[in-house]
Design a protein around this motif. Structure first.
Motif, PDB file in Angstrom:
ATOM      1  N   TYR A 195       0.841  -1.200   0.000  1.00 55.95           N
ATOM      2  CA  TYR A 195       0.000   0.000   0.000  1.00 55.95           C
ATOM      3  C   TYR A 195       0.877   1.251   0.000  1.00 55.95           C
ATOM      4  O   TYR A 195       2.094   1.191   0.248  1.00 55.95           O
ATOM      5  CB  TYR A 195      -0.936   0.021   1.217  1.00 55.95           C
ATOM      6  N   GLY A 196       0.247   2.391  -0.298  1.00 54.06           N
ATOM      7  CA  GLY A 196       0.938   3.665  -0.266  1.00 54.06           C
ATOM      8  C   GLY A 196       0.767   4.331   1.084  1.00 54.06           C
ATOM      9  O   GLY A 196      -0.301   4.246   1.702  1.00 54.06           O
ATOM     10  N   ASP A 197       1.804   5.019   1.565  1.00 50.17           N
ATOM     11  CA  ASP A 197       1.731   5.601   2.914  1.00 50.17           C
ATOM     12  C   ASP A 197       0.810   6.811   2.997  1.00 50.17           C
ATOM     13  O   ASP A 197       0.521   7.300   4.088  1.00 50.17           O
ATOM     14  CB  ASP A 197       3.129   5.948   3.428  1.00 50.17           C
ATOM     15  N   ARG A 198       0.326   7.321   1.850  1.00 52.12           N
ATOM     16  CA  ARG A 198      -0.618   8.437   1.865  1.00 52.12           C
ATOM     17  C   ARG A 198      -2.073   7.975   1.837  1.00 52.12           C
ATOM     18  O   ARG A 198      -2.979   8.801   1.859  1.00 52.12           O
ATOM     19  CB  ARG A 198      -0.346   9.375   0.684  1.00 52.12           C
ATOM     20  N   ASP A 199      -2.268   6.670   1.777  1.00 52.88           N
ATOM     21  CA  ASP A 199      -3.624   6.121   1.845  1.00 52.88           C
ATOM     22  C   ASP A 199      -3.980   5.990   3.326  1.00 52.88           C
ATOM     23  O   ASP A 199      -3.588   5.028   3.990  1.00 52.88           O
ATOM     24  CB  ASP A 199      -3.685   4.758   1.145  1.00 52.88           C
ATOM     25  N   LYS A 200      -4.728   6.946   3.838  1.00 56.84           N
ATOM     26  CA  LYS A 200      -5.031   6.994   5.272  1.00 56.84           C
ATOM     27  C   LYS A 200      -6.365   6.346   5.615  1.00 56.84           C
ATOM     28  O   LYS A 200      -6.748   6.307   6.790  1.00 56.84           O
ATOM     29  CB  LYS A 200      -5.053   8.450   5.755  1.00 56.84           C
ATOM     30  N   ARG A 201      -7.065   5.816   4.604  1.00 51.11           N
ATOM     31  CA  ARG A 201      -8.402   5.267   4.883  1.00 51.11           C
ATOM     32  C   ARG A 201      -8.401   3.739   4.781  1.00 51.11           C
ATOM     33  O   ARG A 201      -8.459   3.045   5.789  1.00 51.11           O
ATOM     34  CB  ARG A 201      -9.426   5.875   3.918  1.00 51.11           C
ATOM     35  N   LEU A 202      -8.281   3.215   3.573  1.00 47.58           N
ATOM     36  CA  LEU A 202      -8.392   1.773   3.391  1.00 47.58           C
ATOM     37  C   LEU A 202      -7.117   1.028   3.786  1.00 47.58           C
ATOM     38  O   LEU A 202      -7.189  -0.091   4.299  1.00 47.58           O
ATOM     39  CB  LEU A 202      -8.757   1.441   1.944  1.00 47.58           C
ATOM     40  N   ALA A 203      -5.960   1.618   3.534  1.00 39.07           N
ATOM     41  CA  ALA A 203      -4.712   0.911   3.815  1.00 39.07           C
ATOM     42  C   ALA A 203      -4.567   0.520   5.281  1.00 39.07           C
ATOM     43  O   ALA A 203      -4.260  -0.641   5.587  1.00 39.07           O
ATOM     44  CB  ALA A 203      -3.528   1.749   3.349  1.00 39.07           C
ATOM     45  N   PRO A 222       6.446   4.838  -0.272  1.00 38.45           N
ATOM     46  CA  PRO A 222       6.451   6.229   0.230  1.00 38.45           C
ATOM     47  C   PRO A 222       5.937   7.202  -0.832  1.00 38.45           C
ATOM     48  O   PRO A 222       6.234   7.068  -2.025  1.00 38.45           O
ATOM     49  CB  PRO A 222       7.936   6.481   0.528  1.00 38.45           C
ATOM     50  N   GLY A 223       5.132   8.153  -0.391  1.00 32.54           N
ATOM     51  CA  GLY A 223       4.633   9.190  -1.285  1.00 32.54           C
ATOM     52  C   GLY A 223       3.526   8.746  -2.206  1.00 32.54           C
ATOM     53  O   GLY A 223       3.151   9.486  -3.122  1.00 32.54           O
ATOM     54  N   ALA A 224       2.980   7.558  -1.989  1.00 36.51           N
ATOM     55  CA  ALA A 224       1.930   7.021  -2.863  1.00 36.51           C
ATOM     56  C   ALA A 224       0.593   6.999  -2.139  1.00 36.51           C
ATOM     57  O   ALA A 224       0.531   6.781  -0.930  1.00 36.51           O
ATOM     58  CB  ALA A 224       2.292   5.620  -3.337  1.00 36.51           C
ATOM     59  N   GLY A 225      -0.484   7.193  -2.900  1.00 30.15           N
ATOM     60  CA  GLY A 225      -1.823   7.182  -2.341  1.00 30.15           C
ATOM     61  C   GLY A 225      -2.488   5.829  -2.489  1.00 30.15           C
ATOM     62  O   GLY A 225      -1.822   4.786  -2.523  1.00 30.15           O
ATOM     63  N   HIS A 226      -3.820   5.861  -2.581  1.00 30.69           N
ATOM     64  CA  HIS A 226      -4.587   4.604  -2.626  1.00 30.69           C
ATOM     65  C   HIS A 226      -4.207   3.752  -3.836  1.00 30.69           C
ATOM     66  O   HIS A 226      -3.946   2.559  -3.700  1.00 30.69           O
ATOM     67  CB  HIS A 226      -6.076   4.929  -2.636  1.00 30.69           C
ATOM     68  N   ALA A 227      -4.167   4.356  -5.020  1.00 33.30           N
ATOM     69  CA  ALA A 227      -3.718   3.630  -6.224  1.00 33.30           C
ATOM     70  C   ALA A 227      -2.200   3.770  -6.308  1.00 33.30           C
ATOM     71  O   ALA A 227      -1.651   4.398  -7.219  1.00 33.30           O
ATOM     72  CB  ALA A 227      -4.399   4.182  -7.465  1.00 33.30           C
ATOM     73  N   CYS A 228      -1.511   3.145  -5.367  1.00 41.21           N
ATOM     74  CA  CYS A 228      -0.073   3.355  -5.216  1.00 41.21           C
ATOM     75  C   CYS A 228       0.717   2.906  -6.439  1.00 41.21           C
ATOM     76  O   CYS A 228       1.786   3.451  -6.723  1.00 41.21           O
ATOM     77  CB  CYS A 228       0.427   2.625  -3.968  1.00 41.21           C
ATOM     78  N   TYR A 229       0.204   1.933  -7.175  1.00 42.70           N
ATOM     79  CA  TYR A 229       0.887   1.438  -8.369  1.00 42.70           C
ATOM     80  C   TYR A 229       0.918   2.492  -9.468  1.00 42.70           C
ATOM     81  O   TYR A 229       1.813   2.476 -10.321  1.00 42.70           O
ATOM     82  CB  TYR A 229       0.208   0.158  -8.870  1.00 42.70           C
ATOM     83  N   GLU A 234       7.447   2.352 -10.566  1.00 40.83           N
ATOM     84  CA  GLU A 234       8.731   1.666 -10.480  1.00 40.83           C
ATOM     85  C   GLU A 234       8.887   0.972  -9.131  1.00 40.83           C
ATOM     86  O   GLU A 234       9.358  -0.175  -9.064  1.00 40.83           O
ATOM     87  CB  GLU A 234       9.871   2.652 -10.719  1.00 40.83           C
ATOM     88  N   ASP A 235       8.508   1.671  -8.066  1.00 42.30           N
ATOM     89  CA  ASP A 235       8.573   1.051  -6.736  1.00 42.30           C
ATOM     90  C   ASP A 235       7.624  -0.140  -6.643  1.00 42.30           C
ATOM     91  O   ASP A 235       7.957  -1.167  -6.033  1.00 42.30           O
ATOM     92  CB  ASP A 235       8.232   2.073  -5.653  1.00 42.30           C
ATOM     93  N   PHE A 236       6.436   0.015  -7.221  1.00 39.58           N
ATOM     94  CA  PHE A 236       5.472  -1.074  -7.215  1.00 39.58           C
ATOM     95  C   PHE A 236       6.014  -2.285  -7.955  1.00 39.58           C
ATOM     96  O   PHE A 236       5.962  -3.423  -7.450  1.00 39.58           O
ATOM     97  CB  PHE A 236       4.157  -0.614  -7.843  1.00 39.58           C
TER      98      PHE A 236
END
Length: 248
Positions: A195-203, A222-229, A234-236
């Motif tokens: 998950y992305g660390d900016r996803d504060k709800r579902l993650a 780091p720095g990714a939201g809900h659709a972190c991919y 590249e990190d994904f």
């Protein structure tokens, strides 16, 4: 004069036959067993698309893999509510995995993309749907990648038939709170909670529940939201390939 007329009639007849063949040939192609399957060049590979024989039929796409390494699992990609199988093609995920020797397939869930709607109101119905898809695509013990909304399909299958999966990659899926810690603890499928660390709800909710899976590990982008991919492709891809390479 008679010869000229004969030639004219032959030309007209030839033109008529050409038109008839043009009209009839597509119909003949549609009657073949590989109905609906097509392909086109994209980047460094050919994207194959088609419809499974499932009820309802399901649209899928994949890039044929290169020389597959021994024991490499196949990978099935689901998608979130705002996305389709096209997401994994556009992102380059299918092509990347194909280059690495993995067979990767992305499907449109019922009512999304090119797949027709289907009335699936129970977890059992969605579990059976995935079961039929795996059979239609001849996928033996794949790794199941499940972002967001697709958790409604992936989680019932994981908890009931986790032994049919070589691995599970939940990306902040919905529905994790519908199951108990005891149910998760019975699953032995290797899992990458991503998950992305900016996803504060579902993650956080997904992590709280999925951490009860005995064979889990966690990857945070780091720095990714809900659709972190999408935010950090590249990190994904790096995290996914590392997980796949560690599976037996």
């Amino acid at each position: 004069m008679l010869l000229a007329r004969s030639r004219l009639w032959l030309l007209l007849l030839g033109a008529l036959l050409t038109v008839l063949l043009y009209l009839l040939f597509p119909a003949a192609r549609r009657s073949r067993p590989d109905e609906g399957k097509r392909g086109w060049r994209v980047g460094n590979g050919t994207v194959l698309t088609g419809m499974t024989a499932s009820d309802p039929p399901v649209f899928y796409r994949e890039v044929p893999a290169g020389a597959a390494g021994p024991g490499r699992p196949q990978v099935l990609f689901l998608h979130g509510q705002a996305f389709t199988s096209k997401t994994w093609e556009t992102l380059g995920t299918l092509a990347l995995l194909a280059e690495e020797g993995y067979r990767a397939v992305a499907i449109d869930l019922p009512g999304y993309g090119d797949s027709p709607p289907a009335h699936m109101v129970t977890a059992e119905g969605r579990r059976n749907f995935l079961d039929r898809v795996l059979q239609d695509l001849s996928m033996q013990r794949p790794v199941l990648v499940s972002p967001s909304m697709s958790g409604r399909f992936a989680l019932p299958f994981l908890l009931a038939q986790g032994d049919r999966l070589a691995g599970f990659v939940p990306i902040a899926p919905v529905g994790t709170k519908d199951y108990t810690a005891e149910q998760y603890q019975r699953v032995q499928t290797p899992t990458l909670i991503l998950y992305g660390d900016r996803d504060k709800r579902l993650a956080p909710q997904a992590l709280q529940n999925l951490q009860h899976l005995p064979e889990h590990r966690v990857a945070v982008l780091p720095g990714a939201g809900h659709a972190c991919y999408l935010d950090k492709p590249e990190d994904f891809h790096r995290a996914l390939l590392r997980f796949l390479s560690q599976l037996k």
